[in-house]
Design an enzyme around this catalytic site. Sequence first.
Site, short mmCIF file in Angstrom:
data_model
loop_
_atom_site.label_atom_id
_atom_site.label_comp_id
_atom_site.label_asym_id
_atom_site.label_seq_id
_atom_site.Cartn_x
_atom_site.Cartn_y
_atom_site.Cartn_z
N SER A 1 5.02 1.35 8.46
CA SER A 1 4.46 0.26 7.53
C SER A 1 5.59 -0.31 6.63
CB SER A 1 3.34 0.93 6.71
OG SER A 1 2.42 1.33 7.51
N ASP B 1 -1.00 -7.24 0.62
CA ASP B 1 -0.07 -5.98 1.23
C ASP B 1 1.21 -6.20 1.15
OD1 ASP B 1 0.04 -3.42 1.52
OD2 ASP B 1 -0.49 -3.51 3.71
N HIS C 1 0.77 -1.23 -0.09
CA HIS C 1 0.06 0.10 0.06
C HIS C 1 1.06 1.44 -0.10
CE1 HIS C 1 0.51 -0.07 4.52
NE2 HIS C 1 0.52 1.04 4.24
#
Length: 337
Positions: free
Chosen positions: A188, A115, A85
């Site tokens: 992330s 993802d 993402h």
Amino acid sequence: MSRHHLVAIATRLLISGLVLFGGWGAALCGAQAGTRPPPASFADAFQRGSAWSVGLYMFVPGEDEPRVGAGFFIDDKGSIATAAHLLGEAQQILVALPDRRVVAAEVAGHDEITDVALLRIAGAPRVRPAFASPGSLRVGDWVIAVGEPFGLEHSASAGIVSGKDRHFGDDGELVFIQSDVALNPGNSGGPLLDAQGAIVGMNARTIVGPAGTPGASLAIPIAIVLQLVAEFRQDAAHPTRPRLGALFDDVPPMTAWAAGRHETHGAVVLSVPRGTLAEKLGLRAGDIVIRMNGRAINGSADLVAALLAWQSAEGARVSVIRDGQPQALMLELPSQR
């Protein structure tokens, strides 16, 4: 006996009691602590794990500031795993290496559903990353997240594992490690490390509580990350792993009771989109999957494991509970009819 003697005896008894109970307390504390006491510092683990941790800086059209994330090497040849993402419509991806060099990366594969993405760079440090052994992580173990929160290079935060094999109905073929590690924008895609600095997962996202209260942090187990990356690397000649396409979750107690069952074993199907293998298999919303291709399904995490091990759609078999009755389903492809 004089008052002086009574006071002396009472004092000796009190001291003896304190020593006795103190000894018991120490023994009990020692028993509870077990053989893996909390480390006094995570410095060694961070130093080890940061050797294969990288920062990612991406330039996306229409965004005033560069997008910031993290990643980690999965080999010593320049392959980097990160969160898909983050990439979006990025025109350029820069990697900040542990030795402070900055290099450009290219996308070698990505899967928006899971993802997970794979990047490649040239001139990578010759450092082979360490991965934790499957099954070694326990609820209550210490873990460390390394990333670039808010652009702060190579930052670390620590916490404990709150749960394993967490599955959510809208996440399809994924399970997560749940922890209370603080994750912020820029974490992330970075590694989740154990107390020895070995990689146990890839930091994915945080579930935020009501009114923005701290929630739970989620990481994809490293075994799943490595499997997905290996699928990216396969030749086009190799068949891709089948995707069921259905959404499913653990069986709520009320659903089990309505189905005439007194246990919550299995995985309940939430929806079956048109055109998916789940539809061709004959699955319906409300079915409780209890077996797939010979594997017992005790919960949604077991169904995820069965789907990740699924190699060929032909002849797939699923056992379900439908309207309180067991039913066997088999996937019939056009070539079999």
